[in-house]
Design a protein around this motif. Structure first.
Motif, PDB file in Angstrom:
ATOM      1  N   VAL A  95       0.846  -1.198   0.000  1.00 31.32           N
ATOM      2  CA  VAL A  95       0.000   0.000   0.000  1.00 31.32           C
ATOM      3  C   VAL A  95       0.885   1.254   0.000  1.00 31.32           C
ATOM      4  N   VAL A  96       1.898   1.264   0.858  1.00 34.45           N
ATOM      5  CA  VAL A  96       2.802   2.419   0.938  1.00 34.45           C
ATOM      6  C   VAL A  96       3.565   2.590  -0.375  1.00 34.45           C
ATOM      7  N   LYS A  98       2.652   1.630  -3.442  1.00 37.77           N
ATOM      8  CA  LYS A  98       1.745   2.144  -4.481  1.00 37.77           C
ATOM      9  C   LYS A  98       1.508   3.638  -4.300  1.00 37.77           C
ATOM     10  N   TYR A  99       1.355   4.052  -3.038  1.00 37.32           N
ATOM     11  CA  TYR A  99       1.189   5.481  -2.755  1.00 37.32           C
ATOM     12  C   TYR A  99       2.434   6.251  -3.204  1.00 37.32           C
ATOM     13  N   ASN A 102       2.824   7.005  -6.884  1.00 37.86           N
ATOM     14  CA  ASN A 102       1.940   8.039  -7.425  1.00 37.86           C
ATOM     15  C   ASN A 102       2.173   9.411  -6.798  1.00 37.86           C
ATOM     16  N   ALA A 103       3.046   9.471  -5.798  1.00 41.33           N
ATOM     17  CA  ALA A 103       3.287  10.739  -5.092  1.00 41.33           C
ATOM     18  C   ALA A 103       4.519  11.439  -5.655  1.00 41.33           C
ATOM     19  N   PHE A 109       4.769  14.473   1.581  1.00 40.76           N
ATOM     20  CA  PHE A 109       5.038  13.047   1.362  1.00 40.76           C
ATOM     21  C   PHE A 109       5.865  12.493   2.519  1.00 40.76           C
ATOM     22  N   GLY A 113       2.469  11.892   4.613  1.00 38.86           N
ATOM     23  CA  GLY A 113       1.885  10.998   3.619  1.00 38.86           C
ATOM     24  C   GLY A 113       2.185   9.532   3.848  1.00 38.86           C
ATOM     25  N   GLN A 117      -0.520   6.611   5.135  1.00 40.08           N
ATOM     26  CA  GLN A 117      -0.816   5.408   4.355  1.00 40.08           C
ATOM     27  C   GLN A 117      -0.488   4.140   5.145  1.00 40.08           C
TER      28      GLN A 117
END
Length: 172
Positions: A95-96, A98-99, A102-103, A109, A113, A117
């Motif tokens: 999950v982290v 994938k974030y 896209n960041a 971040f 961020g 996440q």
């Protein structure tokens, strides 16, 4: 709805430290197996490091995955470090990752961020552990809808049954 018959033990700090040190090698091995695809993230030992370069200045942070404990893990009556279940830690780190992919490199971040996440993904894993949905690959759409419903009714404290768990721990 939370299972009311959950027989769950909390362990004291001394027992937790002893447990952690006796499983440290396994946690390091599990951390080595984690895969990250974004250059802003790295694994060093058991720590997830993240960084962002903003206007030539590096913003950094880290989360020691060995210090994150989860309740209700399969085969245990007390919390265990997240890194002892490589499927759980892999799901959270994915999950982290994938974030991060896209960041952009921003101050938010590195400051909030990644932590946000990570915390959200950890809360989902904790919810599924406490509710007996222990195989992440078998979580159904019905389980997800149930989770959304519980969140709407009382948020994360209600979802994780925190008031009742605290009351039980103080009354013991």
């Amino acid at each position: 709805m939370m299972k009311g018959n959950l027989k769950y033990q909390f362990i004291d700090e001394t027992s937790a430290k002893s447990f952690w040190s006796s499983h440290k090698d396994q946690m390091i091995e599990n951390a080595k197996g984690l895969v990250l695809t974004d250059e802003k993230l790295s694994i060093q030992g058991t720590e997830l490091h993240y960084r962002a370069v903003v206007e030539g200045k590096e913003q950094t942070g880290s989360i020691d995955l060995a210090e994150v404990w989860i309740p209700g893990a399969i085969g245990w009556q007390h919390p265990i470090p997240l890194l002892l279940h490589k499927d759980y830690v892999k799901a959270i780190v994915d999950v982290v990752d994938k974030y991060a992919n896209n960041a952009k490199h921003t101050i938010s971040f590195a400051k909030t961020g990644v932590i946000s996440q990570f915390n959200i993904a950890s809360q989902f894993v904790e919810y599924f552990c406490l509710n007996g949905h222990i195989h992440l690959s078998h979580i159904t759409k019905k389980h997800i809808e149930g989770l959304k419903s519980v969140l709407k009714r009382g948020g994360i404290p209600s979802m994780l049954n925190i008031p009742q768990r605290l009351e039980r721990s103080f009354s013991s």
